[in-house]
Design a protein around this motif. Structure first.
Motif, PDB file in Angstrom:
ATOM      1  N   HIS A 101       0.863  -1.193   0.000  1.00 24.83           N
ATOM      2  CA  HIS A 101       0.000   0.000   0.000  1.00 24.83           C
ATOM      3  C   HIS A 101       0.896   1.239   0.000  1.00 24.83           C
ATOM      4  O   HIS A 101       1.172   1.828   1.051  1.00 24.83           O
ATOM      5  CB  HIS A 101      -0.918  -0.016   1.223  1.00 24.83           C
ATOM      6  N   PRO A 102       1.365   1.667  -1.156  1.00 29.01           N
ATOM      7  CA  PRO A 102       2.341   2.757  -1.208  1.00 29.01           C
ATOM      8  C   PRO A 102       1.762   4.147  -0.968  1.00 29.01           C
ATOM      9  O   PRO A 102       2.523   5.087  -0.736  1.00 29.01           O
ATOM     10  CB  PRO A 102       2.896   2.651  -2.630  1.00 29.01           C
ATOM     11  N   LEU A 162      14.483  -3.307  -7.957  1.00 27.92           N
ATOM     12  CA  LEU A 162      13.404  -4.266  -8.160  1.00 27.92           C
ATOM     13  C   LEU A 162      12.279  -3.835  -7.239  1.00 27.92           C
ATOM     14  O   LEU A 162      12.371  -3.983  -6.018  1.00 27.92           O
ATOM     15  CB  LEU A 162      13.863  -5.687  -7.848  1.00 27.92           C
ATOM     16  N   LEU A 163      11.237  -3.252  -7.811  1.00 25.90           N
ATOM     17  CA  LEU A 163      10.126  -2.713  -7.033  1.00 25.90           C
ATOM     18  C   LEU A 163       8.889  -3.570  -7.236  1.00 25.90           C
ATOM     19  O   LEU A 163       8.630  -4.043  -8.346  1.00 25.90           O
ATOM     20  CB  LEU A 163       9.827  -1.273  -7.452  1.00 25.90           C
ATOM     21  N   GLY A 211       3.625   1.828 -10.255  1.00 23.35           N
ATOM     22  CA  GLY A 211       2.944   1.100 -11.312  1.00 23.35           C
ATOM     23  C   GLY A 211       3.333  -0.352 -11.453  1.00 23.35           C
ATOM     24  O   GLY A 211       2.746  -1.070 -12.270  1.00 23.35           O
ATOM     25  N   ARG A 212       4.308  -0.811 -10.680  1.00 24.66           N
ATOM     26  CA  ARG A 212       4.689  -2.217 -10.752  1.00 24.66           C
ATOM     27  C   ARG A 212       3.670  -3.063 -10.003  1.00 24.66           C
ATOM     28  O   ARG A 212       3.127  -2.649  -8.989  1.00 24.66           O
ATOM     29  CB  ARG A 212       6.064  -2.455 -10.121  1.00 24.66           C
ATOM     30  N   PRO A 213       3.436  -4.284 -10.481  1.00 27.01           N
ATOM     31  CA  PRO A 213       2.470  -5.150  -9.792  1.00 27.01           C
ATOM     32  C   PRO A 213       3.028  -5.642  -8.456  1.00 27.01           C
ATOM     33  O   PRO A 213       4.247  -5.751  -8.272  1.00 27.01           O
ATOM     34  CB  PRO A 213       2.283  -6.321 -10.767  1.00 27.01           C
ATOM     35  N   ARG A 214       2.123  -5.939  -7.538  1.00 26.72           N
ATOM     36  CA  ARG A 214       2.518  -6.591  -6.301  1.00 26.72           C
ATOM     37  C   ARG A 214       2.915  -8.032  -6.603  1.00 26.72           C
ATOM     38  O   ARG A 214       2.470  -8.612  -7.594  1.00 26.72           O
ATOM     39  CB  ARG A 214       1.365  -6.532  -5.296  1.00 26.72           C
TER      40      ARG A 214
END
Length: 253
Positions: free
Chosen positions: A116-117, A148-149, A154-157
């Motif tokens: 939850h950013p 590596l995020l 916008g990167r998926p969990r």
């Protein structure tokens, strides 16, 4: 649950986030199995009143409570002499199978995963941040770093095997929890990253520097110090491996 306990007569009943089991049911179990001891454990933040209320709802029917926050902050839970203990997030080498500390070269320099950013805001070095904004500022100060995020920008969990693969793919793990001002409170990312052999960066204000040394975990107190420690660890992979190996060994012990 009551019928099961009557039939099997357990010595120990361990309740983990068992909100569906009412305190009255635990009392009935204790009446039916007089020798049973009852323990509850909870890994959610104890600075959330709703979570504390869930824990306290069973305080009168359990023998002890374990939480993943330092007990110095838990005066209310200890009222009436109730036994409260600290439960570190565990590492199990059969689950945390990565051995990043043995690898000089890895696909990524830095891993940070955040479910939850945006909300709630996370406290870093005394300031509240949207984590997308924080990572943008951090990475701008670290040109050339291979991040590596997961769950950010916008990167998926990541979940399950994909998350484990990510843990095995980065040299450094950034451990930023929701707050750093509660003693020994941390996301379970700390255990997951250090158990997989990553060199972990975490805030000194968390209190983990009372358990681990600067040669086992990379502690920081400001964003500038964090930037410097990331830059140094990437430039000196052998040093990063040494810190990761010592941290992993100490955490497992």
């Amino acid at each position: 649950m009551l019928d099961y306990c009557r039939q099997h007569r357990p010595d120990l009943l361990v309740l983990g986030h068992a909100d569906m089991i009412a305190p009255a049911t635990v009392t009935e179990i204790r009446n039916a199995v007089s020798a049973v001891r009852v323990l509850q454990w909870n890994v959610d933040p104890v600075f959330e009143p709703a979570n504390v209320a869930r824990i306290e709802s069973k305080r009168g029917v359990v023998d002890a409570t374990l939480v993943t926050t330092g007990i110095a902050a838990l005066g209310s839970l200890r009222a009436g002499g109730h036994r409260v203990g600290f439960l570190p997030n565990p590492v199990d080498p059969s689950i945390e199978r990565g051995e990043n500390h043995l690898k000089r070269d890895l696909p990524y320099d830095l891993l940070y995963a955040c479910g939850h950013p945006t909300l709630p805001l996370r406290q870093v070095a005394g300031k509240d941040w949207r984590m997308d904004d924080f990572m943008a500022e951090l990475l701008a100060a670290l040109p050339g770093i291979r991040p590596l995020l997961a769950g950010l920008r916008g990167r998926p969990r990541l979940f399950g095997a994909a998350y484990q693969q990510a843990l095995e793919s980065a040299a450094l793990g950034l451990n930023i929890s929701r707050r750093a001002d509660w003693p020994l409170y941390t996301s379970d990312r700390l255990a997951q990253m250090i158990g997989n052999g990553m060199a972990v960066l975490t805030e000194r204000a968390s209190g983990y520097d009372t358990i681990f040394s600067d040669d086992e975990i990379l502690f920081f107190s400001s964003v500038d110090e964090l930037v410097g420690k990331i830059r140094d660890a990437v430039a000196r992979p052998e040093r990063r491996q040494e810190i990761a190996a010592r941290g992993r060994d100490s955490y497992i012990r």
